[in-house]
Design an enzyme around this catalytic site. Structure first.
Site, PDB file in Angstrom:
ATOM      1  N   ASN A  81       0.855  -1.195   0.000  1.00 39.05           N
ATOM      2  CA  ASN A  81       0.000   0.000   0.000  1.00 39.05           C
ATOM      3  C   ASN A  81       0.884   1.236   0.000  1.00 39.05           C
ATOM      4  OD1 ASN A  81      -2.396   1.612   0.364  1.00 39.05           O
ATOM      5  ND2 ASN A  81      -1.880   1.820   2.542  1.00 39.05           N
ATOM      6  N   HIS A 127       0.786   5.265   1.278  1.00 37.42           N
ATOM      7  CA  HIS A 127       0.028   6.132   2.183  1.00 37.42           C
ATOM      8  C   HIS A 127       0.734   7.485   2.259  1.00 37.42           C
ATOM      9  CE1 HIS A 127      -2.676   7.042   5.526  1.00 37.42           C
ATOM     10  NE2 HIS A 127      -1.640   7.614   6.114  1.00 37.42           N
TER      11      HIS A 127
HETATM   12  C1  GAR Z   1      -2.722   8.662  -2.485  1.00 42.60           C
HETATM   13  O1  GAR Z   1      -2.191   9.864  -1.999  1.00 42.60           O
HETATM   14  C2  GAR Z   1      -2.493   7.535  -1.510  1.00 42.60           C
HETATM   15  O2  GAR Z   1      -1.322   7.695  -0.768  1.00 42.60           O
HETATM   16  C3  GAR Z   1      -3.709   7.617  -0.621  1.00 42.60           C
HETATM   17  O3  GAR Z   1      -4.750   7.905  -1.498  1.00 42.60           O
HETATM   18  C4  GAR Z   1      -4.252   8.739  -2.558  1.00 42.60           C
HETATM   19  C5  GAR Z   1      -4.788   8.209  -3.857  1.00 42.60           C
HETATM   20  O4  GAR Z   1      -4.462   9.060  -4.907  1.00 42.60           O
HETATM   21  N1  GAR Z   1      -3.911   6.414   0.090  1.00 42.60           N
HETATM   22  C6  GAR Z   1      -4.304   6.348   1.353  1.00 42.60           C
HETATM   23  O5  GAR Z   1      -4.606   7.310   2.014  1.00 42.60           O
HETATM   24  C7  GAR Z   1      -4.340   4.942   1.929  1.00 42.60           C
HETATM   25  N2  GAR Z   1      -4.620   4.966   3.325  1.00 42.60           N
HETATM   26  P1  GAR Z   1      -4.490   8.545  -6.408  1.00 42.60           P
HETATM   27  O6  GAR Z   1      -5.872   7.928  -6.613  1.00 42.60           O
HETATM   28  O7  GAR Z   1      -4.310   9.778  -7.231  1.00 42.60           O
HETATM   29  O8  GAR Z   1      -3.378   7.542  -6.568  1.00 42.60           O
END
Ligand code: GAR
Length: 216
Positions: free
Chosen positions: A109, A111
């Site tokens: 994952n 984050h």
């Molecule tokens: C990303 O910033 C990722 O780190 C976060 O969601 C965003 C998705 O952006 N994930 C979390 O918060 C997981 N707990 P994206 O759809 O543009 O890749």
């Protein structure tokens, strides 16, 4: 040698997914994106994946009686594509314990914080409210505890005076798009191992598992 098949799970925009798809287009990249699965049919990333010729599947979590039944269908879809690594990329569904156990050591994952600081939602808001001077992003193996699990690599960015959730998010995402393809490469090259909850990445330059933003 056969390339590692990666399955990406998304719920939204999919910019990390797009970074992985782009990296995998290089002939010497050791992984290919075998499929993208979304729990939401309106996820913006689906269109980008289709345009890149990556098979997409929508499995809506609505209508499932419980998390595990949904998770088992997602897993079956990934297995149908021969996936050897699951990469969560903004997948905003809490998994049942079954999924991370089934994919133990084969699910990662990303984050947008330097975990274990600021798990969960509204991550950049949490960082700004805490007044930290550094934030960043973390790639880690997935365990049943949310935004937990053995850390593989991190990228740090400064939190600058006047930052808002938006400006900090943009700075962090730039690093996410560097870090995630790098970690998937290491995994595909067989460099990553876990023992006693600690990750070792073999044969990388010292410090390569911690990137610092080149920006001021
Ligand atoms: C990303 O910033 C990722 O780190 C976060 O969601 C965003 C998705 O952006 N994930 C979390 O918060 C997981 N707990 P994206 O759809 O543009 O890749």
């Amino acid at each position: 040698m056969a390339k590692l098949k990666v399955g990406i799970l998304i719920s939204g925009r999919g910019s990390n997914m797009a970074a992985l798809i782009q990296a995998a287009q290089a002939a010497d990249y050791p992984a290919e994106i075998a499929c993208v699965v979304s729990n939401r049919e309106d996820a913006g990333g689906l269109e980008a994946a289709r345009k890149a010729g990556v098979p997409t599947t929508v499995i809506s979590h609505r209508g499932y009686p419980d998390r595990e039944t949904f998770d088992r269908d997602v897993s079956a879809s990934l297995e149908k594509h021969g996936v050897g690594l699951v990469a969560l990329a903004g997948f905003m569904r809490i998994q049942s314990a079954w999924f991370p156990e089934h994919w133990a050591g084969r699910q990662i994952n990303i984050h947008p914080s330097l975990l274990p600081a600021f798990p969960g939602l509204h991550v950049q808001r949490q960082a700004l409210d805490a007044g930290v001077r550094l934030s960043g992003c973390t790639v880690h193996f997935v365990t049943p505890t949310l935004d937990s699990g053995p850390i593989i690599a991190q990228a740090a960015v400064p939190v600058l005076p006047g930052d808002t959730v938006e400006t900090l998010s943009v700075r962090i995402q730039r690093q996410e798009h560097r870090l995630y393809p790098l970690v998937v490469r290491w995994f595909a090259e067989g460099r990553i191992s876990i023992a006693d909850g600690q990750v070792t990445v073999r044969d990388i330059p010292p410090g390569a598992a911690l990137l610092f933003s080149p920006e001021p």
